[in-house]
Design an enzyme around this catalytic site. Sequence first.
Site, PDB file in Angstrom:
ATOM      1  N   GLU A   1       4.337  -3.897 -13.362  1.00 15.08           N
ATOM      2  CA  GLU A   1       3.020  -3.319 -13.674  1.00 15.08           C
ATOM      3  C   GLU A   1       1.907  -4.299 -13.313  1.00 15.08           C
ATOM      4  O   GLU A   1       0.844  -3.906 -12.839  1.00 15.08           O
ATOM      5  CB  GLU A   1       2.916  -2.957 -15.165  1.00 15.08           C
ATOM      6  CG  GLU A   1       3.882  -1.883 -15.622  1.00 15.08           C
ATOM      7  CD  GLU A   1       3.547  -0.482 -15.101  1.00 15.08           C
ATOM      8  OE1 GLU A   1       2.522  -0.320 -14.427  1.00 15.08           O
ATOM      9  OE2 GLU A   1       4.346   0.431 -15.368  1.00 15.08           O
TER      10      GLU A   1
ATOM     11  N   ARG B   1      -0.779  -3.062 -10.542  1.00 11.65           N
ATOM     12  CA  ARG B   1      -2.151  -2.774 -11.002  1.00 11.65           C
ATOM     13  C   ARG B   1      -3.110  -3.916 -10.650  1.00 11.65           C
ATOM     14  O   ARG B   1      -4.197  -3.684 -10.155  1.00 11.65           O
ATOM     15  CB  ARG B   1      -2.168  -2.528 -12.507  1.00 11.65           C
ATOM     16  CG  ARG B   1      -1.330  -1.321 -12.893  1.00 11.65           C
ATOM     17  CD  ARG B   1      -1.487  -0.959 -14.354  1.00 11.65           C
ATOM     18  NE  ARG B   1      -0.410  -0.072 -14.769  1.00 11.65           N
ATOM     19  CZ  ARG B   1      -0.565   1.034 -15.498  1.00 11.65           C
ATOM     20  NH1 ARG B   1      -1.740   1.376 -15.928  1.00 11.65           N
ATOM     21  NH2 ARG B   1       0.474   1.781 -15.843  1.00 11.65           N
TER      22      ARG B   1
ATOM     23  N   ASP C   1      11.265   5.990  -8.547  1.00  6.58           N
ATOM     24  CA  ASP C   1      10.277   6.483  -7.593  1.00  6.58           C
ATOM     25  C   ASP C   1       9.843   5.527  -6.486  1.00  6.58           C
ATOM     26  O   ASP C   1      10.111   5.730  -5.304  1.00  6.58           O
ATOM     27  CB  ASP C   1       9.042   7.007  -8.356  1.00  6.58           C
ATOM     28  CG  ASP C   1       8.604   6.132  -9.540  1.00  6.58           C
ATOM     29  OD1 ASP C   1       9.076   4.991  -9.637  1.00  6.58           O
ATOM     30  OD2 ASP C   1       7.765   6.589 -10.351  1.00  6.58           O
TER      31      ASP C   1
ATOM     32  N   GLU D   1       0.292  11.815  -9.361  1.00  8.06           N
ATOM     33  CA  GLU D   1       1.263  12.101  -8.294  1.00  8.06           C
ATOM     34  C   GLU D   1       1.042  13.440  -7.586  1.00  8.06           C
ATOM     35  O   GLU D   1       1.271  13.552  -6.374  1.00  8.06           O
ATOM     36  CB  GLU D   1       2.699  12.030  -8.829  1.00  8.06           C
ATOM     37  CG  GLU D   1       3.161  10.621  -9.232  1.00  8.06           C
ATOM     38  CD  GLU D   1       2.609  10.149 -10.569  1.00  8.06           C
ATOM     39  OE1 GLU D   1       2.075  10.988 -11.324  1.00  8.06           O
ATOM     40  OE2 GLU D   1       2.697   8.935 -10.862  1.00  8.06           O
TER      41      GLU D   1
HETATM   42  C1  DMJ Z   1       1.298   4.549 -11.601  1.00 10.83           C
HETATM   43  O1  DMJ Z   1       1.073   3.426 -12.363  1.00 10.83           O
HETATM   44  C2  DMJ Z   1       2.056   4.219 -10.380  1.00 10.83           C
HETATM   45  O2  DMJ Z   1       1.870   5.247  -9.479  1.00 10.83           O
HETATM   46  C3  DMJ Z   1       3.513   3.995 -10.626  1.00 10.83           C
HETATM   47  O3  DMJ Z   1       4.258   3.788  -9.457  1.00 10.83           O
HETATM   48  C4  DMJ Z   1       4.149   5.115 -11.396  1.00 10.83           C
HETATM   49  N1  DMJ Z   1       3.208   6.030 -11.877  1.00 10.83           N
HETATM   50  C5  DMJ Z   1       1.991   5.586 -12.448  1.00 10.83           C
HETATM   51  C6  DMJ Z   1       1.053   6.748 -12.698  1.00 10.83           C
HETATM   52  O4  DMJ Z   1       1.675   7.900 -13.093  1.00 10.83           O
END
Ligand code: DMJ
Length: 807
Positions: free
Chosen positions: A346, A350, A485, A646
């Site tokens: 994260e 971010r 994902d 998404e």
């Molecule tokens: C985001 O922080 C990023 O896209 C992450 O890869 C997974 N999804 C969240 C938002 O839904």
Amino acid sequence: MREHRAAAHYLPLSRIGSSRLTHSAHRSASSLDSRRGRARLVLATGLLACFALPLYLVLPKVWHSAPPPPSLTPPADEWVGPPLPKLPEQYIPPDEPAPAVAVDKIQPLHHTAFPPPYAADAHYNLSEIYPHANPHAGQLSIGLLYMLENPPVSRPPPRPATAPPVPADVWTPHAWDPQVDGSQSRFEDAARPDKHVSPPDFRSGTLYGGWRPPAEQLATPQAPLPRVQHAFPKPSLHGGGSVSANRRETIAWRQSMVRNAFLRSWEGYKRHAWGHDELKPVSNGSADPFNGWGATIVDALDTLLIMGLPREYAHARLHVRDIDFTLVKGGRSAYGGADGRIPVFETAIRYLGGLLSAHDLSGDQLMLHRAEELAQLILPAFDTWSGVPVGRLKPGARQSPASAGSVVLAEAGSMLLEFTRLYQATGNRTYFDLVQRNAEWIAHNISIPTGYTGRGPTTGSLLPMYIQPENGRAYGSYSFGAMLDSYYEYLIKAHQQLGGRIKLYGKLYAQAAEDAHHSILGQVSAVPNTTFLIPGLMRGPNAPLVPVLEHLACFTGGMLGLGARLLPSRKADLRSGERVSEACYWSYNSTVSGLGGEDVHFYRDDDPDRQKLVTNNLGETLRGPVNGHPIQGVRHSNQEYKGRPETIESVWYMYRLTGDPIWQERGWQMFVSWVTHAMTPSGFAQVQNVNSWPTTRKDSMESFVLAETFKYYFLLFSPPSLVSLDEYVLTTEAHPLLLPRDGLWVRPGDGTTSFWRQEWADPRFAPTGRGDDTPLPSDSYTGGEKGSAGGLTNVQKHALMQDAPKH
Ligand code: DMJ
């Protein structure tokens, strides 16, 4: 030969009966009705012109409601199950699996794909709920229109009521000096990766010791990759140059509505939560779940630049200057109690992604310095025997080589783009080597079939949710959703970012996309009149596909589309990408609110309880209406909407890849629904239940709302040359990073659009970007103490003072 086990659960609706006759009869009846209706309308218009119009002219002007929206749903009785062929007394699912329906045979969405949502067995009547403006049809109410057309005034972050004078012995002056601690290489050196001398690998002689970086491949430019974006005739115009002047105006207007909604949230955050990770948009409080460094600010830096808000960027920049990355605080860390450890993934997506993207768009050196300092704090996460990073780390504490333990796939494989760009920007290949080694380790050690590992007959090259790097084992479910994902997303994006130089990524992605089509990508026709293609979930390599559509997996549409454009072997995936994007869009526009929840579990076509069984007066057992709650065909769902990006992400990709304006229409409906249900006076809240009426708001606005969701909406209505997919690759947190041009790395700040100038670094000299360049009061609060970088943000000082022993 592959078995198509998963496909067995996805029978086309036609296999179990059709209501086509009923539908066409209904349609011709309604067309007759509409002819009669037109005649009545002409008569009524004449009468109105004679009598009502003069009256109207003399009466005071009042707002009148917009005409009721066109009905999106067929009459409810169409959804009561039609008489179906006689069934055996006990329903037995067919033994023979149906052949998988070819993706291009799936019908595009039609209005009949939207059965009326209902709860507690009562159908919602959308025209009663939205008598004046139906967000499902993209209609904004007059009140919301007024709010969005009048954006808030820009104000500097407020001077805090108390700015604690932190005594020198409490705060450590910032020690990271770019001259000393930064890379000793330059941007130009990135073109000579084969000249870089690798530091000795402490793992030599151990597992995978003696790894060699693919320096030669990296040094060899390849022919430019195929173009990704649709060939818009004039990409610098709204609508791409192929639409009427009216349409162009509409799109530009929509874009300004998105920007104004963003500004409302940004001003709300500035006013109530400046320096904290997140605003609580209902109570106007704040939360610090991501280290307490002001996640919203750093995550939104590039959104500010893209939306043309240099003064806001200048405010944000001063905050960035002041963060002390060695101080980790906050009520809770993203994954549990605040224990001084950072969530590595994260933090990378971010913060590091936000800084690197801001650097790429602006060329602002401060961003690069802060990014490099942060990256160096994260680096020890890779000091494991395998080189696969640990999930949580205490900044500053070097750990001795350890086992990575069980690692979540998305966390293990999703720092590739950020560290690769850092290498390209600094010329320091060390950053690239770490993520390259990691990716190779996963590819070579985890994906080999060992019996215990997750390689299944249909899942093939796909990896499950958890990997144990040191022993090559892997376990858990397979999907493109939560915790998996971005591993897949980054394979194709790394291929593009590296200009195809490293063959591994295109190959891994192509295999994964192929195997997904035989396993986790499945067809669902549980909802009457639809056949969706969805990224579902398999609980093991041989397990049946669970037909669940996770919001998090909805990025898949965009990923498949991107892969289709970049890899000739995956060309056909564009169709799959469109279909997945349609299913995700459906999951929005089929709900009462027009927003999509966290997930939707569909019935399988062969689920015995999919339809109610009814007995007719001849005593025959027939299949009755389709079960489902809140929508026919849906077994159950998590109906929270968290402001996630998404779906709009895939909608945006579809527009940019195909040029089809239907995606802009769909995106607009989604945006209007979001504004209608989530907008508060200070931001955008989460929605507790997308299928309830009225909706209830939850007091949370994650940083990705400003970083991703708003950005995708804004770019959907921008001229297609803005952040073109041929110039930038967007990270998993929607941070654009510059792609190679003519096969060569591009210097940060050298994109075709100029987003920033150095003289705007001081908010007093930066234009507002809102048309009124009011100078700032000379004593306006800058966010810190005008010290050197890392001098602590005000929030950090407060946190420190709270923890400091009281004398
Ligand atoms: C985001 O922080 C990023 O896209 C992450 O890869 C997974 N999804 C969240 C938002 O839904």
